[in-house]
Design a protein around this motif. Structure first.
Motif, mmCIF file in Angstrom:
data_model
loop_
_atom_site.group_PDB
_atom_site.id
_atom_site.type_symbol
_atom_site.label_atom_id
_atom_site.label_comp_id
_atom_site.label_asym_id
_atom_site.label_seq_id
_atom_site.Cartn_x
_atom_site.Cartn_y
_atom_site.Cartn_z
ATOM 1 N N THR A 1 35.577 77.617 -18.911
ATOM 2 C CA THR A 1 35.930 78.733 -18.030
ATOM 3 C C THR A 1 34.734 79.189 -17.212
ATOM 4 N N TYR B 1 32.282 77.308 -16.335
ATOM 5 C CA TYR B 1 32.083 76.241 -15.362
ATOM 6 C C TYR B 1 33.023 76.427 -14.159
ATOM 7 N N LYS B 2 34.213 76.935 -14.428
ATOM 8 C CA LYS B 2 35.211 77.143 -13.372
ATOM 9 C C LYS B 2 35.105 78.527 -12.716
ATOM 10 N N ARG C 1 35.269 78.676 -8.924
ATOM 11 C CA ARG C 1 36.627 78.349 -8.443
ATOM 12 C C ARG C 1 37.560 79.541 -8.656
ATOM 13 N N MET C 2 37.377 80.229 -9.767
ATOM 14 C CA MET C 2 38.212 81.395 -10.038
ATOM 15 C C MET C 2 37.931 82.530 -9.055
ATOM 16 N N VAL D 1 39.322 73.755 -2.018
ATOM 17 C CA VAL D 1 39.809 73.918 -3.390
ATOM 18 C C VAL D 1 41.280 73.502 -3.463
ATOM 19 N N GLU E 1 44.082 73.687 -9.607
ATOM 20 C CA GLU E 1 43.204 74.604 -10.335
ATOM 21 C C GLU E 1 44.014 75.631 -11.113
ATOM 22 N N LEU F 1 43.810 76.024 -15.188
ATOM 23 C CA LEU F 1 43.367 77.297 -15.746
ATOM 24 C C LEU F 1 44.472 77.981 -16.550
#
Length: 336
Positions: A215, A217-218, A221-222, A237, A242, A246
């Motif tokens: 999470t 790492y993402k 992106r979030m 993206v 994604e 997630l």
């Protein structure tokens, strides 16, 4: 780039919460039906206690507290992911039906699939995960529009509907079951911490070891998912991909937690909100804080609940709901 002052504030907050959690554990270790003197706790932890003292600390209280702490962390992280994916600050794995799906999975497994005691501990999170994933898939399909993608608001409303429907399914499943099994499921629904042995820690910990770093790492992106879809697509993206990945992570975290703690809501709602108020909305900053807050909140609720009424106490899920329900109403009024 994150301003150094914000990073420093996050680190100070993290250390403060970590110390608060340790203090709560130390206080909780001394409380209970068989109290332990606080000047004896550290010697006992270092192997210098009597058989009775070691049994109380290492076989009864410490595993329960670690499990509660880990479950709260998982639920808070799941809530943080869901709030980003749905762009809805009121999203929580308990509120939008994920916990209910996990509960039905646990009930079906417990009632209809007899299995050896040694395997039961490790199979239960898997059963909860299957139930939660099937629920999440149904919610996703009902919330998806061709050409427009996932509708975040519709996802939350659909999840609430599924939560109510699955509560009815749970009643049907338990209506003809054996009394002892119904008692277990009733305790699960109330949010009673039933998985209180060391093997349950081994069943829950791997999910956090894998999904917390994933999470983080993402996190960037979030941040983009929290904006509009055109912005995310514009920077390259893959929005739907994604979201699905997630969502699966959020489902796995919630399922693994509730499989050993029961149906607990509001931790995934309160943890991220309090963390954002402390360090801001950037995922890289607030997610580690939310994880610690979630763990501490559930630990505190269980510590108070098991000592407030003799002999069995009040379920942690009920204690959290007493705090969380007014907080949920406050957020609803604030959003108006």
């Amino acid at each position: 780039m994150i301003h150094p002052s914000l990073v420093r504030k996050q680190r100070i907050t993290f250390i403060a919460l970590f110390v608060l959690t340790l203090l709560t554990i130390l206080i909780g270790l001394g409380l209970g039906y068989s109290s332990v003197s606080y000047d004896r706790i550290l010697p006992i932890l270092f192997g210098q206690g009597s058989f009775k003292e070691k049994f109380i600390i290492f076989d009864v209280r410490l595993p329960r507290m670690i499990i509660t702490l880990l479950a709260g962390m998982a639920l808070a992280l799941s809530g943080a992911i869901l709030q980003n994916v749905t762009r809805n600050d009121l999203a929580d794995p308990g509120i939008i039906g994920i916990n209910s799906g996990a509960g039905v999975g646990v009930a079906v497994f417990f009632l209809f699939f007899p299995i050896e005691a040694g395997s039961f501990i490790y199979m239960l999170p898997l059963a909860a995960f299957i139930g939660a994933v099937l629920t999440a898939v149904c919610i996703y399909l009902f919330s998806f529009r061709k050409g427009q993608g996932l509708q975040p608001v519709k996802l939350v409303l659909t999840g609430v509907g599924f939560s109510m429907a699955l509560s009815g399914v749970m009643i049907v499943l338990t209506s003809s079951a054996e009394r002892t099994k119904v008692d277990f499921i009733a305790k699960w629904l109330a949010g009673g911490i039933w998985g209180t042995d060391w093997p349950f820690i081994a069943a829950l910990l791997p999910w956090l070891i894998i999904l917390v770093p994933f999470t983080l790492y993402k996190a960037q992106r979030m941040n983009l998912l929290g904006l509009s879809d055109p912005v995310g697509i514009g920077v390259g993206v893959s929005i739907e991909k994604e979201r699905i990945v997630l969502l699966l992570a959020a489902v796995a975290l919630a399922a693994s937690a509730v499989s050993v703690t029961g149906g607990i809501t509001f931790i995934g709602l309160m943890g991220p909100h309090i963390a954002k108020a402390l360090v801001g909305p950037r995922n890289q900053l607030y997610i580690p804080i939310a994880v610690l807050i979630g763990g501490w909140l559930l630990l505190l609720a269980d510590t108070i609940g098991r000592n407030i009424v003799d002999p069995d106490g009040i379920a942690a899920g009920i204690m959290v709901a007493i705090i969380g329900a007014p907080y949920f109403v406050y957020l609803l009024l604030k959003k108006k």
